[in-house]
Design an enzyme around this catalytic site. Structure first.
Site, PDB file in Angstrom:
ATOM      1  CE1 TYR A   1      35.073  42.232  47.144  1.00  0.00           C
ATOM      2  CE2 TYR A   1      34.417  40.080  47.966  1.00  0.00           C
ATOM      3  CZ  TYR A   1      34.990  41.316  48.176  1.00  0.00           C
ATOM      4  OH  TYR A   1      35.476  41.639  49.421  1.00  0.00           O
TER       5      TYR A   1
ATOM      6  CG  HIS B   1      40.266  42.580  41.030  1.00  0.00           C
ATOM      7  ND1 HIS B   1      41.291  42.688  40.107  1.00  0.00           N
ATOM      8  CD2 HIS B   1      40.879  42.340  42.224  1.00  0.00           C
ATOM      9  CE1 HIS B   1      42.453  42.513  40.714  1.00  0.00           C
ATOM     10  NE2 HIS B   1      42.233  42.293  41.991  1.00  0.00           N
TER      11      HIS B   1
ATOM     12  CG  PHE C   1      38.980  36.778  49.021  1.00  0.00           C
ATOM     13  CD1 PHE C   1      38.024  37.640  48.502  1.00  0.00           C
ATOM     14  CD2 PHE C   1      38.659  36.005  50.123  1.00  0.00           C
ATOM     15  CE1 PHE C   1      36.772  37.741  49.083  1.00  0.00           C
ATOM     16  CE2 PHE C   1      37.415  36.101  50.722  1.00  0.00           C
ATOM     17  CZ  PHE C   1      36.464  36.969  50.194  1.00  0.00           C
TER      18      PHE C   1
ATOM     19  CG  ASN D   1      45.495  39.674  46.843  1.00  0.00           C
ATOM     20  OD1 ASN D   1      45.159  39.943  45.687  1.00  0.00           O
ATOM     21  ND2 ASN D   1      45.606  40.592  47.762  1.00  0.00           N
TER      22      ASN D   1
ATOM     23  CG  ASN E   1      48.585  41.758  44.602  1.00  0.00           C
ATOM     24  OD1 ASN E   1      49.793  41.851  44.383  1.00  0.00           O
ATOM     25  ND2 ASN E   1      47.908  42.692  45.228  1.00  0.00           N
TER      26      ASN E   1
END
Length: 185
Positions: free
Chosen positions: A14, A19, A64, A66, A112
């Site tokens: 990632y 994000h 993560f 969320n 989120n």
């Protein structure tokens, strides 16, 4: 005491994704402050320093996105950090690419990571710095946020990261939040 939390997803997979804008900003600030965010505690990578006699935490949750709230809540409880001492850095699809927006409080707005922090702390009364990644035109949102910026967009993103780090440094140096909003929004 002040705590700056950059939101993102852990792992090389990632790194550099849209994000992970919060991680990129906090990494840039760490570089400015000659810090390495490498202490693992309470599901987060952290670095601490003192600035103007005040303890400063830079935080990248290692859950993560969320589930970011757990790390934030645990750090708050252990170090007795108050909500008004927290500044969360996040990506925002509703802002044009590279645009900054500072807010004192408010709903998660569909993010989120912010939703989980609000749930974990029981409040939306914490400062946020949002950086625009703009909404995908035809791509699925989940695919959009997990891909890197294009080479043509990267200079705009690099500039946004610099401005975001300027805003965070001003906050760490005591600039009132209303002045920050006037200067950077």
């Amino acid at each position: 005491m002040k705590m700056i939390v950059g939101l993102g997803n852990p792992g090389q997979k990632y790194a550099g994704s849209k994000h992970n804008m919060g991680f990129m900003v906090v990494d840039g600030l760490a570089k400015r402050l000659n810090l390495t965010i490498d202490k693992l505690e309470f599901d987060a990578a952290t670095a601490t320093t003192r600035l103007n006699g005040e303890k400063i935490f830079l935080v990248k949750p290692q859950t993560f996105m969320n589930a970011s709230g757990r790390a934030v809540r645990e750090l708050m409880m252990f170090y007795q950090i108050q909500l008004d001492e927290i500044f969360v850095v996040q990506d925002d699809m509703d802002l044009t690419l590279g645009k900054l927006r500072l807010r004192k409080r408010g709903s998660a707005g569909g993010h989120n990571g912010i939703k989980d922090i609000i749930s974990a702390t029981g409040s939306d009364e914490f400062c946020r710095l949002k950086i625009g990644i703009q909404h995908p035109k035809r791509q699925r949102v989940v695919d959009w946020v997990l891909t890197p910026f294009s080479k043509t967009d990267q200079p705009l993103i690099d500039d946004a990261i610099e401005k975001a780090d300027d805003a965070l440094e001003d906050w760490l140096n005591g600039m009132p939040f209303d002045q920050l909003m006037n200067k950077f929004n």
